[in-house]
Structure formats: structure tokens, C-alpha cells
Write a protein that holds these residues in place. Structure first.
Motif, PDB file in Angstrom:
ATOM      1  N   GLN A  36      -2.517  -1.048  -8.034  1.00 22.85           N
ATOM      2  CA  GLN A  36      -2.150  -1.170  -6.629  1.00 22.85           C
ATOM      3  C   GLN A  36      -0.821  -0.452  -6.442  1.00 22.85           C
ATOM      4  O   GLN A  36       0.073  -0.667  -7.251  1.00 22.85           O
ATOM      5  CB  GLN A  36      -2.005  -2.659  -6.270  1.00 22.85           C
ATOM      6  CG  GLN A  36      -1.725  -2.957  -4.838  1.00 22.85           C
ATOM      7  CD  GLN A  36      -2.941  -2.735  -3.950  1.00 22.85           C
ATOM      8  OE1 GLN A  36      -3.978  -2.302  -4.420  1.00 22.85           O
ATOM      9  NE2 GLN A  36      -2.814  -2.990  -2.697  1.00 22.85           N
ATOM     10  N   HIS A  80       0.802  -1.222   0.000  1.00 24.79           N
ATOM     11  CA  HIS A  80       0.000   0.000   0.000  1.00 24.79           C
ATOM     12  C   HIS A  80       0.839   1.279   0.000  1.00 24.79           C
ATOM     13  O   HIS A  80       0.326   2.355   0.292  1.00 24.79           O
ATOM     14  CB  HIS A  80      -0.956   0.006   1.191  1.00 24.79           C
ATOM     15  CG  HIS A  80      -1.981  -1.081   1.111  1.00 24.79           C
ATOM     16  ND1 HIS A  80      -3.051  -1.025   0.254  1.00 24.79           N
ATOM     17  CD2 HIS A  80      -2.069  -2.260   1.752  1.00 24.79           C
ATOM     18  CE1 HIS A  80      -3.767  -2.116   0.373  1.00 24.79           C
ATOM     19  NE2 HIS A  80      -3.194  -2.883   1.274  1.00 24.79           N
ATOM     20  N   GLY A  90      -2.561   2.402  -5.949  1.00 19.42           N
ATOM     21  CA  GLY A  90      -3.412   3.546  -6.267  1.00 19.42           C
ATOM     22  C   GLY A  90      -2.569   4.803  -6.395  1.00 19.42           C
ATOM     23  O   GLY A  90      -1.339   4.756  -6.400  1.00 19.42           O
ATOM     24  N   MET A 129      -9.312   9.248  -5.037  1.00 21.57           N
ATOM     25  CA  MET A 129      -8.995   8.856  -6.411  1.00 21.57           C
ATOM     26  C   MET A 129      -9.030  10.059  -7.347  1.00 21.57           C
ATOM     27  O   MET A 129      -8.872   9.925  -8.551  1.00 21.57           O
ATOM     28  CB  MET A 129      -9.949   7.776  -6.915  1.00 21.57           C
ATOM     29  CG  MET A 129      -9.832   6.477  -6.165  1.00 21.57           C
ATOM     30  SD  MET A 129      -8.181   5.773  -6.377  1.00 21.57           S
ATOM     31  CE  MET A 129      -8.250   4.442  -5.222  1.00 21.57           C
ATOM     32  N   ASP A 169      -1.881   5.642 -12.136  1.00 16.48           N
ATOM     33  CA  ASP A 169      -1.850   4.854 -10.909  1.00 16.48           C
ATOM     34  C   ASP A 169      -3.219   4.594 -10.291  1.00 16.48           C
ATOM     35  O   ASP A 169      -3.348   3.747  -9.411  1.00 16.48           O
ATOM     36  CB  ASP A 169      -0.975   5.551  -9.853  1.00 16.48           C
ATOM     37  CG  ASP A 169       0.492   5.520 -10.229  1.00 16.48           C
ATOM     38  OD1 ASP A 169       0.927   4.538 -10.860  1.00 16.48           O
ATOM     39  OD2 ASP A 169       1.199   6.491  -9.880  1.00 16.48           O
ATOM     40  N   VAL A 170      -4.253   5.307 -10.727  1.00 14.45           N
ATOM     41  CA  VAL A 170      -5.575   5.176 -10.094  1.00 14.45           C
ATOM     42  C   VAL A 170      -6.063   3.721 -10.069  1.00 14.45           C
ATOM     43  O   VAL A 170      -6.423   3.217  -9.012  1.00 14.45           O
ATOM     44  CB  VAL A 170      -6.610   6.124 -10.733  1.00 14.45           C
ATOM     45  CG1 VAL A 170      -8.010   5.824 -10.225  1.00 14.45           C
ATOM     46  CG2 VAL A 170      -6.232   7.574 -10.460  1.00 14.45           C
TER      47      VAL A 170
END
Length: 92
Positions: free
Chosen positions: A35, A6, A37, A84, A31-32
């Protein structure tokens, strides 16, 4: 404890004389869906003093942080209400 999946690896930069970044944002739409994110927060630690220039400027906020050894700047790259979505105010 935060799971290693993460967060991204530590990145270090060293600017040579007259070197700089053009205005950019640390949020990357690429990157949205991936993983871990998008980059939610940026933490910038200054490891040295500089004689002139070298500031981290946020033009939309009309703020510039001058490097001072041991000082740090932390800023969000995403909106509080939607992690996001990019917070356009933190372009730097």
C-alpha cells in the motif's frame, strides 16, 4: 479527496554543483504489492534556474527538460492499461 494511505510523502531534492542522478525509473517493483502501490505519476517542480546543466533527460524519448524556476514536468511511471506495470519510456 484522496485518502492519505493512497499517496506517498512529498520529497524534495537539492543538487549541489556537479551532483546528479544516474538514469533510473521512479517505478519500484518492491512497491507493487504494498500500500499504496507503485508510484503512478511523478511531478517535478523546479524551484530555481540553473546556469548550465541540470536538465531532466528522458533518453528513450530523446527529451530533456531544462530547469526554469516555477516550471514543472509531470510524467507517468506506469502503463495506462495496467497501473501495476512500468512504462519503460519514462526512464530518466
Amino acid at each position: 479527496q484522496i485518502n492519505r494511505n493512497h499517496f506517498e510523502d512529498l520529497q524534495m531534492l537539492r543538487y549541489a554543483r556537479k551532483q546528479h542522478y544516474h538514469v533510473h525509473h521512479d517505478f519500484d517493483t518492491y512497491d507493487v504489492p504494498r500500500q499504496p502501490g507503485p508510484r503512478v505519476i511523478t511531478f517535478f517542480l523546479y524551484l530555481s534556474d540553473v546556469e548550465e546543466g541540470g536538465g531532466t533527460n528522458f533518453p528513450r524519448l530523446d527529451l530533456t527538460f531544462t530547469p526554469k524556476k516555477g516550471s514543472a514536468v509531470i510524467w507517468p511511471n506506469v502503463l495506462d492499461e495496467d497501473p501495476m506495470e512500468m512504462d519503460e519510456m519514462t526512464e530518466h
